[in-house]
Scaffold this motif. Structure first.
Motif, PDB file in Angstrom:
ATOM      1  N   PHE A 206       0.840  -1.198   0.000  1.00 34.12           N
ATOM      2  CA  PHE A 206       0.000   0.000   0.000  1.00 34.12           C
ATOM      3  C   PHE A 206       0.877   1.251   0.000  1.00 34.12           C
ATOM      4  N   THR A 207       0.367   2.290  -0.654  1.00 37.53           N
ATOM      5  CA  THR A 207       1.051   3.580  -0.658  1.00 37.53           C
ATOM      6  C   THR A 207       0.052   4.688  -0.386  1.00 37.53           C
ATOM      7  N   ILE A 208       0.349   5.492   0.617  1.00 45.02           N
ATOM      8  CA  ILE A 208      -0.503   6.630   0.945  1.00 45.02           C
ATOM      9  C   ILE A 208       0.134   7.896   0.377  1.00 45.02           C
ATOM     10  N   SER A 209      -0.703   8.806  -0.105  1.00 52.53           N
ATOM     11  CA  SER A 209      -0.201  10.083  -0.610  1.00 52.53           C
ATOM     12  C   SER A 209      -1.198  11.184  -0.270  1.00 52.53           C
ATOM     13  N   LYS A 210      -0.701  12.403  -0.251  1.00 50.89           N
ATOM     14  CA  LYS A 210      -1.526  13.564   0.140  1.00 50.89           C
ATOM     15  C   LYS A 210      -1.305  14.665  -0.868  1.00 50.89           C
ATOM     16  N   ASP A 211      -2.384  15.191  -1.394  1.00 49.12           N
ATOM     17  CA  ASP A 211      -2.333  16.295  -2.338  1.00 49.12           C
ATOM     18  C   ASP A 211      -3.028  17.482  -1.690  1.00 49.12           C
ATOM     19  N   ASN A 212      -2.251  18.369  -1.087  1.00 50.72           N
ATOM     20  CA  ASN A 212      -2.844  19.505  -0.377  1.00 50.72           C
ATOM     21  C   ASN A 212      -3.559  20.467  -1.329  1.00 50.72           C
ATOM     22  N   ALA A 213      -3.104  20.550  -2.559  1.00 48.20           N
ATOM     23  CA  ALA A 213      -3.759  21.430  -3.531  1.00 48.20           C
ATOM     24  C   ALA A 213      -5.170  20.952  -3.854  1.00 48.20           C
ATOM     25  N   LYS A 214      -5.364  19.635  -3.806  1.00 49.28           N
ATOM     26  CA  LYS A 214      -6.686  19.062  -4.086  1.00 49.28           C
ATOM     27  C   LYS A 214      -7.448  18.706  -2.818  1.00 49.28           C
ATOM     28  N   ASN A 215      -6.823  18.957  -1.667  1.00 46.16           N
ATOM     29  CA  ASN A 215      -7.480  18.632  -0.386  1.00 46.16           C
ATOM     30  C   ASN A 215      -7.888  17.157  -0.323  1.00 46.16           C
ATOM     31  N   THR A 216      -7.018  16.301  -0.784  1.00 45.90           N
ATOM     32  CA  THR A 216      -7.353  14.887  -0.939  1.00 45.90           C
ATOM     33  C   THR A 216      -6.169  14.018  -0.552  1.00 45.90           C
ATOM     34  N   ILE A 217      -6.481  12.873   0.051  1.00 44.68           N
ATOM     35  CA  ILE A 217      -5.457  11.852   0.222  1.00 44.68           C
ATOM     36  C   ILE A 217      -5.889  10.591  -0.519  1.00 44.68           C
TER      37      ILE A 217
END
Length: 123
Positions: A68-79
């Motif tokens: 599994f890989t978690i990622s966070k995109d603050n520009a899209k307000n999404t993980i």
């Protein structure tokens, strides 16, 4: 108040992949650490993966490390949670959670939760 909405769950065969998303609304999540938890029937909710506020630091449960890989995109307000090589034991309801501050594992330290999305892995 931040609201979290998960999506991307479904039914997949063992060995397959799924990508979960958690979209936040109401406030920017850039200052928040965020995580994925899961709960299988009859079991306690457990930590799966988490990411710090910047998205540069992550932590994983031993059972999903390397798959599994978690990622966070603050520009899209999404993980996101990219799940590969899925196993039947990964079957559970997956929840997105957020907390203001550092990344931690205990679920009791997270005050914001989504409604969950079902992931079912068939053998």
């Amino acid at each position: 108040q931040v609201q979290l909405v998960e999506s991307g769950g479904g039914l997949v065969q063992a060995g397959g992949s799924l990508r979960l998303s958690c979209a936040a609304s109401g406030r920017a999540v850039s200052p928040y650490a965020m995580a994925w938890f899961r709960q299988a029937p009859g079991k306690e909710r457990e930590f799966v993966a988490g990411v710090n506020w910047s998205g540069r630091s992550a932590d994983y449960a031993d059972s999903v490390q390397g798959r599994f890989t978690i990622s966070k995109d603050n520009a899209k307000n999404t993980i996101y949670l990219q799940m590969n090589s899925l196993k039947p034991e990964d079957t559970a309801v997956y929840y997105c959670a957020a907390r203001f501050g550092t990344l931690v594992v205990p679920r009791y330290d997270y005050g914001l939760w989504g409604q969950g999305t079902q992931v079912t892995v068939s053998s």
